[in-house]
Design a protein around this motif. Structure first.
Motif, PDB file in Angstrom:
ATOM      1  N   GLU A 244      38.574  32.485  41.440  1.00 31.52           N
ATOM      2  CA  GLU A 244      37.896  31.977  40.479  1.00 31.52           C
ATOM      3  C   GLU A 244      37.550  33.118  39.391  1.00 31.52           C
ATOM      4  N   SER A 245      37.446  34.250  39.963  1.00 24.69           N
ATOM      5  CA  SER A 245      37.097  35.492  38.866  1.00 24.69           C
ATOM      6  C   SER A 245      38.370  36.206  38.356  1.00 24.69           C
TER       7      SER A 245
ATOM      8  N   THR B  10      32.089  43.362  45.979  1.00 22.18           N
ATOM      9  CA  THR B  10      32.546  42.559  47.214  1.00 22.18           C
ATOM     10  C   THR B  10      32.879  43.555  48.081  1.00 22.18           C
TER      11      THR B  10
ATOM     12  N   THR C  51      42.785  38.825  47.206  1.00 19.24           N
ATOM     13  CA  THR C  51      42.138  38.300  46.228  1.00 19.24           C
ATOM     14  C   THR C  51      42.852  37.910  44.779  1.00 19.24           C
TER      15      THR C  51
ATOM     16  N   LEU D 211      36.314  45.072  42.265  1.00 23.13           N
ATOM     17  CA  LEU D 211      35.703  44.324  43.251  1.00 23.13           C
ATOM     18  C   LEU D 211      34.848  45.186  44.240  1.00 23.13           C
TER      19      LEU D 211
END
Ligand SMILES: NC(=O)c1ccc[n+]([C@@H]2O[C@H](COP(=O)([O-])OP(=O)(O)OC[C@H]3O[C@@H](n4cnc5c(N)ncnc54)[C@H](O)[C@@H]3O)[C@@H](O)[C@H]2O)c1
Ligand SMILES: O=C(O)C(=O)C[C@@H](O)[C@H](O)[C@H](O)COP(=O)(O)O
Ligand SMILES: [Zn+2]
Length: 366
Positions: free
Chosen positions: A178-179, A56, A136, A53
């Protein structure tokens, strides 16, 4: 995002026995809530994120810097490789070099491994600074980021060093899922199914109604499954933050599960190991005369239906048994297991007979 947004679910945690209350928010686009959780007193914010990530973490750092904080991003290795003393020391160095004080704040963005380390670094830096969890993964949303268990592994076992240090808040943005790769997604279902067996059987019915859909973030029950599981965890840890009693039920399946993780050098996902551990615990309960056959068998059916493993190499038992001795529920030489006496009826099984353990092991041995 306002505090009245009906699309955001707020689940209260803590506030009893002298602990500060906080909320777990479930919804989408929740980062607008972050400044309020960071609070007025902070000048510096450290965003701890895994390698996966990186963008992010950097975007969040830039956003916080634009709001006037001295923000740093600290990149951790992915997954269990982050849960080491060396990585914690690397984080302490980054905080030290940034002049991090007691009013500054850590934000952990990532899966359960990241939030465990972020919380642990927050618990230990200057003997405890504020931290916010931004989970996440499914698993981090429903379990790891709620309840204040933070920690790292040692060569001898899983989570052997840590502290109880609850976050100031938890932001579960469902869009993050979603990822996530399917295996990591499904790993989180193991903790959801655990919540179903120990406290909320409606969870099991939702998954059984469409197991294939449960494996994806687009499934019709995704938000409900996540929220129900968070409520189970929130209710238990609010009553018993430091695991002096009831909280042990959240460890269902973990006695063997953690031993499998260590035996596999953490190449198995946590949820996969806990899945086998739950079948073992169910069989142990059944063999001890506490659990009915149908509920024990239901473990296999529901876990397999979402693609979780229910067996493990049969030749590893002596090593697994040895590792289980350092489980945190052990007392002296006494092994202790969470078993079920029925759906949503968890109980402790003290010092089971070695023959009983062997018989339960035979049921999961591949
Ligand atoms: N503290 C607690 O109460 C508690 C509870 C349950 C589990 N845990 C711990 O949580 C850990 C497992 O957590 P996990 O299942 O979240 O695994 P994880 O943190 O290892 O994450 C799995 C992988 O997904 C990546 N990732 C994270 N979010 C992503 C996203 N949105 N998109 C793509 N990739 C992403 C990570 O970098 C990692 O490589 C274990 O260490 C376990 O012991 C702690
Ligand atoms: O929150 C708890 O308490 C749990 O036991 C939840 C578990 O899912 C989680 O894996 C936890 O980290 C295990 O704790 P440990 O004390 O056995 O290391
Ligand atoms: Zn777990």
């Amino acid at each position: 995002m306002t505090t009245q947004d009906p699309a955001v679910t707020r689940i209260a945690v803590g506030g009893t026995a002298g602990t500060d209350p906080y909320e777990v928010l479930v919804g989408r686009q929740l980062l607008g809530e972050l400044p309020a959780l960071i609070g007025d007193g902070a000048q510096r914010v450290a965003v701890l994120h895994p390698e996966a990530l990186a963008s992010t973490g950097e975007a969040l750092r830039e956003d916080l810097a634009a709001q006037g904080y001295e923000a740093i991003a600290v990149q951790l290795p992915n997954a269990e490789e982050a849960k080491t003393a060396e990585v914690a020391a690397y984080c302490w160095k980054a905080l030290g070099q940034t002049g991090f004080t007691r009013t500054d704040v850590i934000v952990g963005v990532g899966g359960g491994a990241t939030t465990d380390v972020a919380g642990f670094v927050a618990a230990t830096w200057l003997r405890g600074v504020r931290w916010v969890a931004v989970p996440t993964t499914v698993l981090a949303m429903v379990d790891a980021s709620v309840g204040g268990k933070t920690g790292i592994n040692t060569a001898e076992g899983k989570n052997l060093v840590g502290a109880f240090h609850p976050p100031a808040g938890v932001l579960c943005d469902l869009a993050a899922l979603e990822s996530l790769g399917v295996h990591d997604y499904v790993s989180g279902l193991a903790e959801i199914i655990k919540a179903g067996f120990i406290a909320d059987p409606a969870i099991l019915e939702l998954i059984e109604s469409d197991p294939a859909a449960a494996r994806t973030p687009q499934g019709p029950h995704t938000a409900e499954l996540i929220e129900r599981s968070i409520r189970v965890k929130a209710e238990v840890v609010s009553e018993d933050l430091k695991e002096s009693g009831r909280r042990e039920i959240l460890n269902y399946g973990h006695t063997l599960g953690h031993a499998i993780e260590k035996n596999e050098r953490y190449n198995w996902r946590h949820g996969a190991a806990v899945s086998v551990g739950m079948v073992f615990a169910a069989e142990l309960g059944r063999i001890a005369g506490r659990l009915d056959d149908a509920t024990a068998e239901r473990h296999r059916t529901v876990l397999e239906s979402v693609g979780l493993p229910v067996t493990y190499r049969g030749d590893q038992w002596p090593k697994l048994l040895e590792t289980m001795k350092v489980d945190k529920k052990s007392r002296g030489n006494r092994l202790r297991f969470i078993v079920l006496e029925g759906l949503a009826k968890p109980a402790v099984l003290e010092s089971p007979d070695p023959a009983m353990l062997l018989a339960a092991h035979a049921e999961i041995a591949a």
